[in-house]
Design a protein around this motif. Structure first.
Motif, mmCIF file in Angstrom:
data_model
loop_
_atom_site.group_PDB
_atom_site.id
_atom_site.type_symbol
_atom_site.label_atom_id
_atom_site.label_comp_id
_atom_site.label_asym_id
_atom_site.label_seq_id
_atom_site.Cartn_x
_atom_site.Cartn_y
_atom_site.Cartn_z
ATOM 1 N N ALA A 140 0.836 -1.207 0.000
ATOM 2 C CA ALA A 140 0.000 0.000 0.000
ATOM 3 C C ALA A 140 0.868 1.253 0.000
ATOM 4 C CB ALA A 140 -0.928 -0.015 1.206
ATOM 5 N N GLU A 141 1.935 1.247 0.787
ATOM 6 C CA GLU A 141 2.839 2.391 0.832
ATOM 7 C C GLU A 141 3.490 2.628 -0.529
ATOM 8 O OE1 GLU A 141 3.320 4.612 3.193
ATOM 9 O OE2 GLU A 141 1.772 3.611 4.390
ATOM 10 N N GLU A 142 3.832 1.560 -1.215
ATOM 11 C CA GLU A 142 4.417 1.685 -2.543
ATOM 12 C C GLU A 142 3.422 2.321 -3.509
ATOM 13 O OE1 GLU A 142 7.059 -1.148 -5.462
ATOM 14 O OE2 GLU A 142 5.264 -2.036 -4.577
ATOM 15 N N ASP A 143 2.167 1.866 -3.465
ATOM 16 C CA ASP A 143 1.132 2.438 -4.329
ATOM 17 C C ASP A 143 0.919 3.917 -4.035
ATOM 18 O OD1 ASP A 143 0.582 0.349 -5.940
ATOM 19 O OD2 ASP A 143 -1.358 -0.175 -5.072
ATOM 20 N N LEU A 144 0.897 4.261 -2.763
ATOM 21 C CA LEU A 144 0.705 5.655 -2.377
ATOM 22 C C LEU A 144 1.866 6.513 -2.859
ATOM 23 C CD1 LEU A 144 -0.707 5.075 1.211
ATOM 24 C CD2 LEU A 144 -1.924 6.165 -0.689
ATOM 25 N N GLY A 145 3.070 5.951 -2.801
ATOM 26 C CA GLY A 145 4.234 6.666 -3.300
ATOM 27 C C GLY A 145 4.132 6.940 -4.793
ATOM 28 N N TYR A 146 3.697 5.931 -5.551
ATOM 29 C CA TYR A 146 3.495 6.125 -6.984
ATOM 30 C C TYR A 146 2.433 7.190 -7.246
ATOM 31 C CZ TYR A 146 6.221 1.911 -8.051
ATOM 32 O OH TYR A 146 7.225 0.992 -8.183
ATOM 33 N N ALA A 147 1.340 7.152 -6.460
ATOM 34 C CA ALA A 147 0.242 8.108 -6.651
ATOM 35 C C ALA A 147 0.722 9.537 -6.437
ATOM 36 C CB ALA A 147 -0.904 7.778 -5.699
ATOM 37 N N LYS A 148 1.578 9.751 -5.437
ATOM 38 C CA LYS A 148 2.096 11.085 -5.162
ATOM 39 C C LYS A 148 2.958 11.590 -6.309
ATOM 40 C CE LYS A 148 2.059 10.622 -0.120
ATOM 41 N NZ LYS A 148 2.889 10.473 1.105
ATOM 42 N N ASN A 149 3.548 10.650 -7.053
ATOM 43 C CA ASN A 149 4.380 11.020 -8.191
ATOM 44 C C ASN A 149 3.591 11.046 -9.499
ATOM 45 O OD1 ASN A 149 6.743 11.271 -6.656
ATOM 46 N ND2 ASN A 149 7.127 9.063 -6.756
ATOM 47 N N GLY A 150 2.265 11.000 -9.375
ATOM 48 C CA GLY A 150 1.416 11.102 -10.555
ATOM 49 C C GLY A 150 1.257 9.825 -11.343
ATOM 50 N N GLN A 151 1.672 8.693 -10.765
ATOM 51 C CA GLN A 151 1.545 7.399 -11.455
ATOM 52 C C GLN A 151 0.361 6.634 -10.875
ATOM 53 O OE1 GLN A 151 5.338 5.469 -11.039
ATOM 54 N NE2 GLN A 151 6.449 7.114 -12.040
ATOM 55 N N ALA A 152 -0.826 7.017 -11.272
ATOM 56 C CA ALA A 152 -2.039 6.441 -10.694
ATOM 57 C C ALA A 152 -2.225 4.988 -11.126
ATOM 58 C CB ALA A 152 -3.253 7.258 -11.113
ATOM 59 N N ARG A 153 -2.712 4.166 -10.204
ATOM 60 C CA ARG A 153 -3.032 2.776 -10.493
ATOM 61 C C ARG A 153 -4.335 2.695 -11.280
ATOM 62 N NH1 ARG A 153 -1.713 -1.590 -7.343
ATOM 63 N NH2 ARG A 153 -3.051 -2.681 -8.815
ATOM 64 N N THR A 154 -4.451 1.691 -12.116
ATOM 65 C CA THR A 154 -5.711 1.413 -12.794
ATOM 66 C C THR A 154 -6.117 -0.022 -12.515
ATOM 67 O OG1 THR A 154 -4.590 0.738 -14.827
ATOM 68 C CG2 THR A 154 -5.293 3.049 -14.664
ATOM 69 N N ILE A 155 -7.408 -0.267 -12.526
ATOM 70 C CA ILE A 155 -7.954 -1.610 -12.390
ATOM 71 C C ILE A 155 -8.671 -1.930 -13.689
ATOM 72 C CG2 ILE A 155 -9.651 -3.066 -11.231
ATOM 73 C CD1 ILE A 155 -7.281 -2.628 -9.478
ATOM 74 N N SER A 156 -8.181 -2.930 -14.397
ATOM 75 C CA SER A 156 -8.859 -3.393 -15.592
ATOM 76 C C SER A 156 -9.977 -4.328 -15.162
ATOM 77 C CB SER A 156 -7.862 -4.126 -16.502
ATOM 78 O OG SER A 156 -8.514 -4.686 -17.608
ATOM 79 N N CYS A 157 -11.164 -4.159 -15.750
ATOM 80 C CA CYS A 157 -12.333 -4.881 -15.244
ATOM 81 C C CYS A 157 -13.265 -5.274 -16.382
ATOM 82 C CB CYS A 157 -13.073 -3.987 -14.243
ATOM 83 S SG CYS A 157 -14.523 -4.729 -13.499
ATOM 84 N N GLN A 158 -13.708 -6.527 -16.370
ATOM 85 C CA GLN A 158 -14.750 -6.966 -17.286
ATOM 86 C C GLN A 158 -16.117 -6.694 -16.658
ATOM 87 O OE1 GLN A 158 -14.559 -8.174 -20.320
ATOM 88 N NE2 GLN A 158 -12.389 -8.691 -20.524
ATOM 89 N N ILE A 159 -17.019 -6.141 -17.436
ATOM 90 C CA ILE A 159 -18.410 -6.018 -17.020
ATOM 91 C C ILE A 159 -19.220 -6.918 -17.939
ATOM 92 C CG2 ILE A 159 -20.379 -4.478 -16.704
ATOM 93 C CD1 ILE A 159 -18.400 -2.208 -16.328
ATOM 94 N N VAL A 160 -19.986 -7.833 -17.346
ATOM 95 C CA VAL A 160 -20.699 -8.846 -18.126
ATOM 96 C C VAL A 160 -22.179 -8.827 -17.775
ATOM 97 C CG1 VAL A 160 -20.819 -11.296 -18.735
ATOM 98 C CG2 VAL A 160 -18.611 -10.281 -18.140
ATOM 99 N N ILE A 161 -23.005 -8.903 -18.798
ATOM 100 C CA ILE A 161 -24.449 -9.033 -18.597
ATOM 101 C C ILE A 161 -24.924 -10.262 -19.366
ATOM 102 C CG2 ILE A 161 -25.006 -6.631 -18.107
ATOM 103 C CD1 ILE A 161 -25.633 -6.212 -21.042
ATOM 104 N N GLY A 162 -25.810 -11.019 -18.737
ATOM 105 C CA GLY A 162 -26.327 -12.233 -19.354
ATOM 106 C C GLY A 162 -27.435 -11.954 -20.344
ATOM 107 N N ALA A 163 -27.748 -12.976 -21.131
ATOM 108 C CA ALA A 163 -28.752 -12.836 -22.189
ATOM 109 C C ALA A 163 -30.117 -12.462 -21.631
ATOM 110 C CB ALA A 163 -28.843 -14.137 -22.987
ATOM 111 N N ASN A 164 -30.454 -12.945 -20.445
ATOM 112 C CA ASN A 164 -31.746 -12.598 -19.850
ATOM 113 C C ASN A 164 -31.884 -11.095 -19.623
ATOM 114 O OD1 ASN A 164 -32.338 -15.263 -19.862
ATOM 115 N ND2 ASN A 164 -32.532 -15.508 -17.652
ATOM 116 N N ILE A 165 -30.766 -10.448 -19.323
ATOM 117 C CA ILE A 165 -30.787 -9.003 -19.114
ATOM 118 C C ILE A 165 -30.836 -8.265 -20.445
ATOM 119 C CG2 ILE A 165 -29.490 -7.034 -18.198
ATOM 120 C CD1 ILE A 165 -28.404 -8.835 -16.037
ATOM 121 N N THR A 166 -30.071 -8.723 -21.424
ATOM 122 C CA THR A 166 -30.030 -8.029 -22.714
ATOM 123 C C THR A 166 -31.366 -8.118 -23.435
ATOM 124 O OG1 THR A 166 -29.169 -10.004 -23.853
ATOM 125 C CG2 THR A 166 -27.557 -8.463 -22.958
#
Length: 429
Positions: A140-166
């Motif tokens: 966590a400290e490492e991530d915070l250090g990167y954030a202070k230097n403008g290197q923001a973390r990203t989370i890649s994420c799949q969003i899925v919807i089933g056929a019943n919803i579509t």
């Protein structure tokens, strides 16, 4: 030669080691032989699981061959420090199990990169978890250090919807957006499995997510945590907590989130709740655990009794490519000290204080190697929450291997998806 340059041993690898025509032919040959052997054995010796068809057996046997032979499992423990695990990580990523894009009759998905607000990076306070807690604090400290230097973390994420919803929505653009559809939207946060090593971009699980979405009527969010052996523990757990906190920062309420996970993802789901409990952070509404890998020491008797029934191989901890070792400390020799470290509840939740857990559904196959570990975990949760006799619902499916819902077309998988739908709906009755 530079005295600081690490010398690595050559590793005999059976699958492609670079993108080339020869490498692709090598993989085609590997898979083709698995398919031919499966068909021959199915018709000559008979099916190992009489309730399932040829397609089921082919996929199961290809998985078995891939897990048993894609890496050499006869290297001595003493060579652990001389293996280039960054290269091995690239090799695994290059040879991930094949994935299929969703067809419109099953569902839809979209991938997003969500920028992590530095304010949600948790400053851990996990003294009871010793070395594991210290590692999370440092991360966590490492991530915070990167954030202070403008290197923001990203989370890649799949969003899925089933056929019943579509079918009920002609315009799916908002459904495939990371923002809540309304202030009280209920969703599923799903951590994919793959022994912490495979499952790049969650593409191997799209059909699982779509079926879960259809039976629950909810959107499924699946974050892509960092994978071993390039990134070892606790990278995956830290990323999953970031994903959970990101969901909250987007406007989703914890009581409207159900966390799910299969295999390694199931362990991450439970470990995440242990962290939330320790730090008095808000709990999700419930857990759906599919063949959760809750004991990284692999101590249950079914690791021996089910050897010929599951597609998972039984490996020795002396093997540098044992999934537990690649996840926890790739390149470190195995010894008694490491084995004791693996009993930390953030690595093996079965050893944790499981009192006060949210409601959970646990599904597993009777033929899987992890069966006894999972059943022991379920029993421990029940014992430590005896005042809530209906807290845990355990479902054991006959003749099924590890994470059988990956074989989504199987009748047992369809039954499991339907049960997930009923359980999720019962949470918010």
């Amino acid at each position: 030669m530079d005295s600081n340059t690490q010398e690595y041993v050559d590793i005999p690898l059976r699958l492609k080691t670079k993108e080339s025509i020869f490498g692709r032919l090598q993989n085609i040959n590997f898979i083709s032989r698995c398919v031919i052997d499966s068909i021959f054995n199915y018709y000559w010796h008979g099916p190992t699981t009489t309730s399932q068809n040829l397609r089921f057996h082919i996929i199961k046997n290809v998985l078995q061959k891939y897990l048993a032979e894609s890496l050499p499992h006869d290297l001595p423990n003493e060579l652990s420090e001389k293996i280039d695990f960054e290269y091995i990580s690239e090799y695994i990523a290059m040879n991930n199990p094949p994935s299929r894009m969703l067809t419109s009759d099953v569902g839809q998905n979209r991938e997003f990169d969500i920028c992590v607000d530095p304010e949600i990076i948790t400053r851990y306070s996990l003294e009871r978890y010793g070395l594991s807690g210290d590692k999370l604090v440092a991360m966590a400290e490492e991530d915070l250090g990167y954030a202070k230097n403008g290197q923001a973390r990203t989370i890649s994420c799949q969003i899925v919807i089933g056929a019943n919803i579509t079918r009920e929505n002609s315009d799916t653009s908002s459904l495939l957006s990371p923002d809540p559809l309304n202030p009280n939207e209920k969703v599923i946060l799903f951590f994919h499995g793959g022994a912490y090593c495979v499952g790049e971009r969650s593409l191997t699980h799209l059909y699982v997510y779509a079926n879960v979405s259809s039976t629950t009527g909810l959107r499924v969010f699946s974050p892509n945590y960092r994978l071993a052996p390039k990134y070892c523990f606790p990278s995956q757990l830290h990323d999953c907590l970031l994903a959970y906190n990101t969901m909250l920062s987007l406007g989703f309420k914890p009581e409207n989130i159900i966390i799910s996970g299969d295999s390694a993802g199931g362990s991450l789901a439970v470990s995440l709740v242990l962290i939330l409990k320790e730090m008095s952070m808000p709990f999700p509404a419930g857990l759906v655990l599919l063949s959760p890998w809750v004991d990284s020491t692999c101590s249950g008797a079914s690791w021996n009794t089910n050897q010929k029934l599951d597609y998972l191989p039984t490996l020795s901890f002396e093997d540098p490519f044992h999934p537990t070792r690649m996840f926890y400390a790739a390149g470190r020799r195995f010894d008694k000290t490491m084995f004791e470290e693996l009993k930390c509840p953030l690595i093996s939740p079965v050893f944790g204080d499981l009192a006060g857990m949210p409601s959970m559904l646990i599904q597993l196959g009777n033929n899987e190697l992890l069966r006894d570990d999972i059943c022991g975990f379920s029993e421990k949760v029940k014992q430590q929450n005896s005042d809530e006799p209906n807290l845990v619902k355990l479902e054991v499916y006959p003749d099924m291997p590890h994470v059988f819902v990956l074989l989504h077309f199987a009748p047992a998988a369809q039954m499991a998806f339907a049960s997930i739908g009923k359980f999720v709906k019962s949470i918010w009755k």
